[in-house]
Motif scaffolding. Structure first.
Motif, mmCIF file in Angstrom:
data_model
loop_
_atom_site.group_PDB
_atom_site.id
_atom_site.type_symbol
_atom_site.label_atom_id
_atom_site.label_comp_id
_atom_site.label_asym_id
_atom_site.label_seq_id
_atom_site.Cartn_x
_atom_site.Cartn_y
_atom_site.Cartn_z
ATOM 1 N N VAL A 1 -39.983 -0.778 1.419
ATOM 2 C CA VAL A 1 -39.848 -1.075 2.841
ATOM 3 C C VAL A 1 -38.420 -1.514 3.112
ATOM 4 N N ASN A 2 -37.784 -0.859 4.067
ATOM 5 C CA ASN A 2 -36.382 -1.116 4.376
ATOM 6 C C ASN A 2 -36.270 -1.668 5.785
ATOM 7 N N ALA A 3 -35.747 -2.892 5.904
ATOM 8 C CA ALA A 3 -35.590 -3.511 7.218
ATOM 9 C C ALA A 3 -34.141 -3.508 7.670
ATOM 10 N N GLY A 4 -33.256 -2.863 6.898
ATOM 11 C CA GLY A 4 -31.839 -2.837 7.248
ATOM 12 C C GLY A 4 -31.213 -1.496 6.903
ATOM 13 N N ALA A 5 -29.951 -1.525 6.521
ATOM 14 C CA ALA A 5 -29.226 -0.301 6.186
ATOM 15 C C ALA A 5 -29.554 0.142 4.764
ATOM 16 N N SER B 1 -28.907 1.361 0.961
ATOM 17 C CA SER B 1 -27.923 1.003 -0.064
ATOM 18 C C SER B 1 -27.181 2.249 -0.516
ATOM 19 N N GLU B 2 -25.886 2.116 -0.781
ATOM 20 C CA GLU B 2 -25.065 3.259 -1.147
ATOM 21 C C GLU B 2 -25.453 3.844 -2.503
ATOM 22 N N ASP B 3 -25.997 3.023 -3.396
ATOM 23 C CA ASP B 3 -26.321 3.529 -4.731
ATOM 24 C C ASP B 3 -27.666 4.239 -4.783
ATOM 25 N N LEU B 4 -28.377 4.271 -3.641
ATOM 26 C CA LEU B 4 -29.695 4.902 -3.596
ATOM 27 C C LEU B 4 -29.701 6.077 -2.627
ATOM 28 N N HIS B 5 -30.505 7.061 -2.954
ATOM 29 C CA HIS B 5 -30.782 8.152 -2.018
ATOM 30 C C HIS B 5 -32.192 7.917 -1.481
ATOM 31 N N SER B 6 -32.321 7.801 -0.167
ATOM 32 C CA SER B 6 -33.605 7.431 0.428
ATOM 33 C C SER B 6 -34.059 8.469 1.445
ATOM 34 N N THR B 7 -35.360 8.749 1.434
ATOM 35 C CA THR B 7 -35.991 9.648 2.396
ATOM 36 C C THR B 7 -36.982 8.850 3.221
ATOM 37 N N GLU B 8 -36.812 8.862 4.534
ATOM 38 C CA GLU B 8 -37.722 8.112 5.398
ATOM 39 C C GLU B 8 -39.090 8.783 5.447
ATOM 40 N N VAL B 9 -40.119 7.992 5.235
ATOM 41 C CA VAL B 9 -41.489 8.493 5.264
ATOM 42 C C VAL B 9 -42.143 8.173 6.606
ATOM 43 N N GLN B 10 -41.961 6.969 7.076
ATOM 44 C CA GLN B 10 -42.496 6.586 8.382
ATOM 45 C C GLN B 10 -41.832 5.296 8.863
ATOM 46 N N ALA C 1 -39.161 -1.458 11.046
ATOM 47 C CA ALA C 1 -38.802 -1.220 9.647
ATOM 48 C C ALA C 1 -39.146 0.218 9.272
ATOM 49 N N ARG C 2 -38.641 0.613 8.111
ATOM 50 C CA ARG C 2 -38.883 1.978 7.635
ATOM 51 C C ARG C 2 -39.492 1.943 6.235
ATOM 52 N N LEU C 3 -40.470 2.781 6.033
ATOM 53 C CA LEU C 3 -40.973 3.049 4.688
ATOM 54 C C LEU C 3 -40.179 4.230 4.164
ATOM 55 N N VAL C 4 -39.483 4.039 3.037
ATOM 56 C CA VAL C 4 -38.655 5.105 2.484
ATOM 57 C C VAL C 4 -39.024 5.338 1.018
#
Length: 303
Positions: free
Chosen positions: A147-151, A153-162, A265-268
């Protein structure tokens, strides 16, 4: 010298602890200690200094750390090339899941992976968002739902799920007017606060900072279902994710304060950006993207 010994060496070096390394590797502490001892005996040098604060690399250990990391990367590349030659993915994929994702999200991913890559062994690990991110960065997990509530992270590749809202909730009658938030009134009530690094923990801290108060009584709770039960029982006010908040409201067990969510927030699904070129990671990420896009690029329904 075995690959598992090098992997253990890297985990202990990065985490500075036999205990933490054993937890990440799902091995006993004696097994981790035995791996290090065998490697030191084979190399004929001491890799770690044992101190009260933990395991610290010796100068020789520091010199060999980078080489061991390179060897493990070469091992992964060799496995990737073998998978390309065979044309089918095999091996083990380790997926982490924070407590928020619904069973439907997980079941769709696991079913799709099993159908597309039947030779893969899938290992699922539950934990907090902090636990999952730590596992991804330390290499004990290949990817995970967080769960992402902010920006990002540069070291991660994230795909938004919902996306979902985070709502402030209280038991019925605890506040004078649920629709219009009186922050002075809320400052005098007990608050149920998640751990500081969690999604709801960060949102809670933002609320305190933006409205210039800190409650006199705080209860730290690390699981949302416990937070919800305590809110329903009138122990204090706290934050709930959208699905749980709406369910509790429908049942008449809580009031949602204000006219909307306190934060979105986003689930990624995240994995290390540095591993994006690996066959296993690429297959995992593309499966998640396909699930998110759905038929004809449509977003999946949120349960």
């Amino acid at each position: 010298m075995e690959i598992y010994q090098l992997r253990t060496f890297l985990f202990v070096a990065r985490q500075g602890s036999i205990t933490r390394a054993s937890e990440s590797l799902c091995l006993s502490q004696p097994a981790v200690s035995a791996h290090i001892k065998s490697l030191e005996e084979e190399l004929g040098i001491t890799l770690f200094e044992r101190t009260p604060k933990g395991m610290i690399l010796t100068p020789n250990g520091v010199r060999l750390f980078a080489r061991a990391d390179q060897m493990l990367s070469m091992h992964r590349e060799m496995l990737d090339e073998a998978r390309r030659i065979k044309g089918r993915l095999s091996g083990q994929v380790r997926i982490g899941s924070a407590r928020h994702p619904s069973a439907q999200v997980l079941s769709r991913l696991l079913t799709s992976l099993a159908d597309s890559h039947p030779d893969l062994e899938i290992v699922l690990q539950h934990g907090s968002t902090q636990d999952i991110l730590q596992g991804i960065r330390r290499g004990s997990l290949d990817g995970g739902f967080v769960v992402n509530a902010g920006a990002d992270s540069e070291d991660l590749h994230s795909t938004e799920v919902q996306r979902f809202g985070i709502f402030l909730a209280a038991s019925p009658g605890m506040v004078s007017d649920a629709r219009r938030i009186d922050w002075t009134e809320l400052a005098g009530l007990p608050w149920l606060c998640p751990i500081s690094g969690s999604c709801c923990g960060m949102v809670t801290e933002r609320i305190f900072q933006s409205h210039g108060f800190r409650p006199g009584k705080l209860f730290n709770v690390d699981q949302e279902n416990v937070t919800r039960s305590l809110i329903e029982g009138g122990v204090g006010v706290g934050l709930l994710h959208e699905e749980s908040a709406f369910e509790a409201q429908r049942q008449g067990k809580v009031e949602l304060l204000g006219d909307g969510p306190q934060h979105e927030a986003r689930l990624v699904f995240s994995h290390l950006a540095s591993r994006q070129g690996e066959v296993l990671i690429s297959a995992l990420a593309s499966t998640v993207v396909a699930l998110v896009q759905g038929p004809a690029g449509a977003a999946p329904a949120v349960p």
